[in-house]
Design an enzyme around this catalytic site. Structure first.
Site, PDB file in Angstrom:
ATOM      1  CE  LYS A 151      -3.324   5.974  -0.822  1.00 57.70           C
ATOM      2  NZ  LYS A 151      -4.288   6.770  -1.628  1.00 57.70           N
TER       3      LYS A 151
ATOM      4  CE1 TYR B 156      -3.627   2.622   1.020  1.00 62.29           C
ATOM      5  CE2 TYR B 156      -2.084   3.279   2.735  1.00 62.29           C
ATOM      6  CZ  TYR B 156      -3.229   3.509   2.003  1.00 62.29           C
ATOM      7  OH  TYR B 156      -3.979   4.636   2.239  1.00 62.29           O
TER       8      TYR B 156
HETATM    9  N1  LIG Z   1      -8.605   5.881   6.181  1.00 62.85           N
HETATM   10  C1  LIG Z   1      -7.315   6.157   6.363  1.00 62.85           C
HETATM   11  O1  LIG Z   1      -6.734   5.911   7.443  1.00 62.85           O
HETATM   12  C2  LIG Z   1      -6.528   6.825   5.263  1.00 62.85           C
HETATM   13  C3  LIG Z   1      -5.295   7.402   5.599  1.00 62.85           C
HETATM   14  C4  LIG Z   1      -4.546   8.008   4.606  1.00 62.85           C
HETATM   15  C5  LIG Z   1      -5.001   8.030   3.307  1.00 62.85           C
HETATM   16  N2  LIG Z   1      -6.201   7.447   2.997  1.00 62.85           N
HETATM   17  C6  LIG Z   1      -6.616   7.477   1.602  1.00 62.85           C
HETATM   18  O2  LIG Z   1      -7.763   8.289   1.481  1.00 62.85           O
HETATM   19  C7  LIG Z   1      -8.552   7.819   0.385  1.00 62.85           C
HETATM   20  C8  LIG Z   1      -9.990   7.626   0.861  1.00 62.85           C
HETATM   21  O3  LIG Z   1     -10.015   6.622   1.860  1.00 62.85           O
HETATM   22  P1  LIG Z   1     -11.216   6.456   2.891  1.00 62.85           P
HETATM   23  O4  LIG Z   1     -10.639   6.416   4.244  1.00 62.85           O
HETATM   24  O5  LIG Z   1     -12.275   7.430   2.578  1.00 62.85           O
HETATM   25  O6  LIG Z   1     -11.658   4.980   2.554  1.00 62.85           O
HETATM   26  P2  LIG Z   1     -13.013   4.373   1.983  1.00 62.85           P
HETATM   27  O7  LIG Z   1     -14.193   5.023   2.619  1.00 62.85           O
HETATM   28  O8  LIG Z   1     -12.852   2.899   2.107  1.00 62.85           O
HETATM   29  O9  LIG Z   1     -12.974   4.807   0.446  1.00 62.85           O
HETATM   30  C9  LIG Z   1     -12.215   4.109  -0.495  1.00 62.85           C
HETATM   31  C10 LIG Z   1     -12.846   4.380  -1.844  1.00 62.85           C
HETATM   32  O10 LIG Z   1     -12.076   3.726  -2.860  1.00 62.85           O
HETATM   33  C11 LIG Z   1     -12.999   3.144  -3.758  1.00 62.85           C
HETATM   34  N3  LIG Z   1     -12.408   2.066  -4.539  1.00 62.85           N
HETATM   35  C12 LIG Z   1     -11.685   1.008  -4.111  1.00 62.85           C
HETATM   36  N4  LIG Z   1     -11.358   0.229  -5.154  1.00 62.85           N
HETATM   37  C13 LIG Z   1     -11.909   0.812  -6.257  1.00 62.85           C
HETATM   38  C14 LIG Z   1     -11.945   0.486  -7.628  1.00 62.85           C
HETATM   39  N5  LIG Z   1     -11.339  -0.616  -8.127  1.00 62.85           N
HETATM   40  N6  LIG Z   1     -12.582   1.308  -8.474  1.00 62.85           N
HETATM   41  C15 LIG Z   1     -13.205   2.417  -8.022  1.00 62.85           C
HETATM   42  N7  LIG Z   1     -13.221   2.786  -6.729  1.00 62.85           N
HETATM   43  C16 LIG Z   1     -12.579   1.981  -5.867  1.00 62.85           C
HETATM   44  C17 LIG Z   1     -14.123   2.630  -2.860  1.00 62.85           C
HETATM   45  O11 LIG Z   1     -15.267   2.348  -3.638  1.00 62.85           O
HETATM   46  P3  LIG Z   1     -16.290   1.128  -3.329  1.00 62.85           P
HETATM   47  O12 LIG Z   1     -17.370   1.722  -2.463  1.00 62.85           O
HETATM   48  O13 LIG Z   1     -16.777   0.729  -4.675  1.00 62.85           O
HETATM   49  O14 LIG Z   1     -15.505   0.050  -2.640  1.00 62.85           O
HETATM   50  C18 LIG Z   1     -14.275   3.857  -1.964  1.00 62.85           C
HETATM   51  O15 LIG Z   1     -15.033   4.858  -2.606  1.00 62.85           O
HETATM   52  C19 LIG Z   1      -7.894   6.537  -0.117  1.00 62.85           C
HETATM   53  O16 LIG Z   1      -7.088   6.828  -1.221  1.00 62.85           O
HETATM   54  C20 LIG Z   1      -7.023   6.118   1.064  1.00 62.85           C
HETATM   55  O17 LIG Z   1      -5.909   5.365   0.625  1.00 62.85           O
HETATM   56  C21 LIG Z   1      -6.982   6.863   3.956  1.00 62.85           C
END
Ligand SMILES: NC(=O)c1ccc[n+]([C@@H]2O[C@H](COP(=O)([O-])OP(=O)(O)OC[C@H]3O[C@@H](n4cnc5c(N)ncnc54)[C@H](OP(=O)(O)O)[C@@H]3O)[C@@H](O)[C@H]2O)c1
Length: 251
Positions: A161, A157
């Site tokens: 990133k 992962y």
């Molecule tokens: N949560 C954390 O701790 C954290 C920390 C740092 C950075 N981030 C980053 O922030 C961003 C948002 O994360 P979040 O916390 O909001 O997580 P989240 O609610 O799980 O959102 C992830 C999103 O990615 C989409 N996704 C995954 N695989 C996909 C695919 N093949 N095609 C299209 N969409 C896809 C999911 O869609 P589906 O509904 O279709 O699955 C969902 O909309 C991500 O890039 C994550 O890496 C998160």
């Protein structure tokens, strides 16, 4: 156009069901009427997100989007811009995955690489083309502290990133003369469905905290935003810890 107080009139959310992405859109929607394009895989979650935004007064268009279908990316962007200019595009899709499987199972590794690196690059190029042509716009790219210093516990992962973070920082430089801004966001541990069931790391935040930092960062024209802010200093120190010591840290 982003208005005089820094609020967009139209937002494209790539990853239309992302908790963080939706928190950002809702934060803007509370400021002024908003046209929103949700690009996501069709699901009940997507429908619920669209309904919630409509109750906030947003006009919502949903566009089918699978990050793992590179041939579909152009169509996604074409459809997103079909209703007019996009003032702000949020690149919010991503997948954490099972890290121990990810480095031992080529299919899992490929999925993480495609969703976390290849697709953001592909869509970044397509967004840049559109925003250059319209002569304005901002891109928010959700990176992660996991990419600042890649660690053993989530290196598949984290490496994705790290790559997308570098790409969007560079894209910001390339687009600067064209009036298009890029803001790379590096959250730490955010309590969302992505981290559901995991032990929260120190300095963990909510999706709303990230939204607040993003709205302030975009308004201030920042190129890089850490959430929470002090992570910048923590990661600056960790980046230079010798490897032999780094691998012993409980992280
Ligand atoms: N949560 C954390 O701790 C954290 C920390 C740092 C950075 N981030 C980053 O922030 C961003 C948002 O994360 P979040 O916390 O909001 O997580 P989240 O609610 O799980 O959102 C992830 C999103 O990615 C989409 N996704 C995954 N695989 C996909 C695919 N093949 N095609 C299209 N969409 C896809 C999911 O869609 P589906 O509904 O279709 O699955 C969902 O909309 C991500 O890039 C994550 O890496 C998160």
């Amino acid at each position: 156009m982003i208005d005089a107080v820094g609020n967009p009139q139209s937002v494209l959310l790539l990853g239309g069901t992302s908790d963080i992405g939706l928190a950002i859109v809702q934060r803007y929607a509370r400021q002024r009427p908003l046209r929103v394009v949700l690009a996501a895989r069709p699901s009940a979650r997507l429908e619920a997100a669209a309904e919630r935004l409509m109750t906030l007064g947003c006009t919502v268009h949903s566009v089918p989007f699978d990050a793992r279908d590179p041939n579909g990316h152009q169509t996604v962007v074409d459809k997103a811009f079909a209703h007019g200019d996009i003032d702000l595009a949020v690149v919010a899709f991503g997948v954490l995955g099972d890290q121990e499987r990810a480095w031992q199972d080529v299919q899992v590794a490929r999925e993480l690489a495609e969703v976390n690196y290849v697709a953001p690059v592909s869509l970044g190029v397509l967004l840049a083309e559109r925003m250059r042509a319209q002569g304005h716009g901002s891109i928010v790219a959700l990176s992660s502290v996991a990419g600042e210093r890649v660690r053993r516990s989530n290196f598949v992962y984290g490496s994705g990133k790290a790559g997308m973070d570098g790409f969007f920082l560079g894209l910001g430089e390339a687009l600067r003369p064209h009036g298009v801004r890029v803001c790379v966001v590096r959250p730490g541990f955010v309590r969302t469905k992505m981290t559901d069931g995991l032990d929260a790391a120190p300095l963990s935040v909510t999706a709303e905290d990230v939204a607040t930092a993003v709205v302030e960062g975009v308004r201030a024209g920042k190129e890089l935003v850490w959430v929470p802010g002090p992570l910048r200093w923590v990661m600056s120190a960790l980046r230079h810890v010798p490897r032999a010591l780094f691998r012993r840290l409980p992280m």
